[in-house]
Design an enzyme around this catalytic site. Structure first.
Site, PDB file in Angstrom:
ATOM      1  N   ASP A   1      -5.456  -6.553   6.046  1.00  0.00           N
ATOM      2  CA  ASP A   1      -6.354  -5.886   5.409  1.00  0.00           C
ATOM      3  C   ASP A   1      -7.535  -6.782   5.197  1.00  0.00           C
ATOM      4  OD1 ASP A   1      -8.379  -4.017   4.698  1.00  0.00           O
ATOM      5  OD2 ASP A   1      -7.199  -3.317   2.779  1.00  0.00           O
TER       6      ASP A   1
ATOM      7  N   LYS B   1       3.556 -15.467   3.240  1.00  0.00           N
ATOM      8  CA  LYS B   1       3.390 -16.589   2.094  1.00  0.00           C
ATOM      9  C   LYS B   1       4.912 -16.598   1.780  1.00  0.00           C
ATOM     10  CE  LYS B   1       1.091 -18.343  -1.186  1.00  0.00           C
ATOM     11  NZ  LYS B   1       0.236 -19.452  -1.026  1.00  0.00           N
TER      12      LYS B   1
ATOM     13  N   ASP C   1      -2.887 -18.293   2.963  1.00  0.00           N
ATOM     14  CA  ASP C   1      -4.144 -18.908   2.397  1.00  0.00           C
ATOM     15  C   ASP C   1      -4.810 -20.116   3.408  1.00  0.00           C
ATOM     16  OD1 ASP C   1      -1.765 -20.364   2.169  1.00  0.00           O
ATOM     17  OD2 ASP C   1      -2.220 -21.136   0.120  1.00  0.00           O
TER      18      ASP C   1
ATOM     19  N   TYR D   1       0.819  -1.243  -0.007  1.00  0.00           N
ATOM     20  CA  TYR D   1       0.020   0.082  -0.070  1.00  0.00           C
ATOM     21  C   TYR D   1       0.815   1.228   0.048  1.00  0.00           C
ATOM     22  CZ  TYR D   1      -4.180  -2.811   1.209  1.00  0.00           C
ATOM     23  OH  TYR D   1      -5.054  -3.899   1.094  1.00  0.00           O
TER      24      TYR D   1
ATOM     25  N   ASP E   1     -10.913  -8.498   8.042  1.00  0.00           N
ATOM     26  CA  ASP E   1     -12.616  -8.349   7.669  1.00  0.00           C
ATOM     27  C   ASP E   1     -13.033  -9.668   7.813  1.00  0.00           C
ATOM     28  OD1 ASP E   1     -12.219  -5.736   7.273  1.00  0.00           O
ATOM     29  OD2 ASP E   1     -12.298  -5.616   4.962  1.00  0.00           O
TER      30      ASP E   1
END
Length: 358
Positions: free
Chosen positions: A249, A193, A225, A143, A253
């Site tokens: 992020d 990852k 994952d 970001y 959620d």
């Protein structure tokens, strides 16, 4: 004690939920002998409408002069991606986090006792209990990396977004996670990852080094994952989950939804010295703005986090959380969490009931 708090009411339902949270602050002040000075700060779409940009000059300085920042919600279709970057509310959020040095985002995802039936997971999974803390790195990664857009000869337009992390950035968010785990159930799950990304391999090596320092805390690596799958299969296995910006992020959620409603969940963004920023995780909900339908509980619980993490006053935080649980246990619901056949109450009434319990 006297506390100076910056109020960023923002857009949509932001002003409504912040007003109820301010009422709770004042109720806590009366009970525990605190006073508050509030400073209104303009940021978001409302700032774009007022001064032409979502992050007005001097915003960070006003916030730095306060003990904490309370933010309602910013954004909405009116200030969408077709607008210049300086007019978009999301640009302002990224900027204030960076300018205040707020590198750690804390998102508790706890299934409140009275809301057990709202959990979308199987009953036997919900009955195990859900009480985890997502710790998201907030000022690094993709970001904030370099961006580029260019024309190729044979593939049309191509874009790049650079994900970059340093050892320092990883170490400081990792220490936050381990210190929080020591105050909870002493388990850290580090999400990366590392089987694909070089940044994740660095992330994992730094976290392993920290794990040796915090030998009293159980540690595990979890691929992103797999973490996404485990959050819906058995969220009760997690205590503190720490990860980089983009993964956090998305996963925070996901974690919020297993508790039944994002209208109940607070968050804190903190750094080493700057005032912390506290906000609900929900959006500005412009479709219900001004209708007394918004759920103020997430913002009110953000105030509890403010007392716990910025002011180091756990009794006040406990009082707010107990009041919320008591109101929910009594069966009171705003429209977003009301069961079929239950008449919901409005934003103001929910705030009043919580204040009465305090």
């Amino acid at each position: 004690m006297n506390y100076k708090i910056a109020l960023i009411k923002g857009d949509g339902i932001g002003p409504e939920v912040v007003n109820e949270a301010v009422g709770v602050l004042e109720a806590v002040g009366k009970k525990f002998g605190h006073s508050f000075e509030f400073v209104d700060v303009l940021l978001g779409g409302c700032a774009t409408d007022a001064v032409g940009k979502s992050y007005p000059d001097g915003t960070a300085e006003k916030c730095k002069a306060c003990d904490a920042v309370l933010l309602g919600a910013v954004g909405g279709p009116k200030w969408g991606s077709d607008k210049p970057a300086e007019q978009r509310p999301e640009t302002a959020l990224l900027a204030i986090r960076k300018d205040l040095g707020l590198y750690a985002n804390l998102r508790p995802a706890a299934l409140r006792p009275a809301m057990a039936d709202a959990c979308p997971l199987k009953r036997e999974t919900a009955e195990k209990g859900i009480d985890l803390m997502m710790v998201r790195e907030l000022t690094g990664g993709i970001y904030f990396g370099k961006r580029d857009r260019y024309q190729t000869e044979d593939r049309g337009v191509e874009c790049t977004d650079l994900m970059a992390y340093s050892e320092k950035e990883i170490e400081r968010i990792g220490r936050r996670a381990f210190e929080l785990a020591r105050l909870r159930r002493k388990k850290v799950s580090s999400v990366d990852k590392a089987n694909v990304l070089e940044t994740s391999r660095l992330w994992r090596s730094v976290m392993h080094r920290l794990a040796e320092e915090y030998s009293d805390v159980q540690y595990e690596d979890v691929l992103v994952d797999n973490c996404a799958m485990q959050l819906v299969k058995d969220p009760g296995q997690f205590d503190v989950v720490v990860t980089e910006n983009m993964f956090g992020d998305i996963l925070s959620d996901e974690a919020s939804m297993v508790t039944g409603s994002i209208g109940l969940l607070p968050s804190a963004s903190i750094g080493d010295a700057a005032p912390g920023l506290y906000e609900p995780i929900h959006g500005s909900a412009p479709d219900i703005a001004g209708q007394d339908k918004a759920n103020p509980i997430a913002t009110i619980l953000s105030v509890a986090m403010m007392f716990r993490y910025s002011f180091q006053r756990s009794a006040e935080a406990d009082a707010i959380e107990a009041a919320v649980d008591a109101v929910l246990a009594d069966g009171w619901r705003t429209p977003d969490i009301a069961e079929p056949g239950v008449k919901p109450i409005g934003t103001k009434e929910m705030g009043r009931l919580i204040r009465e319990h305090i």
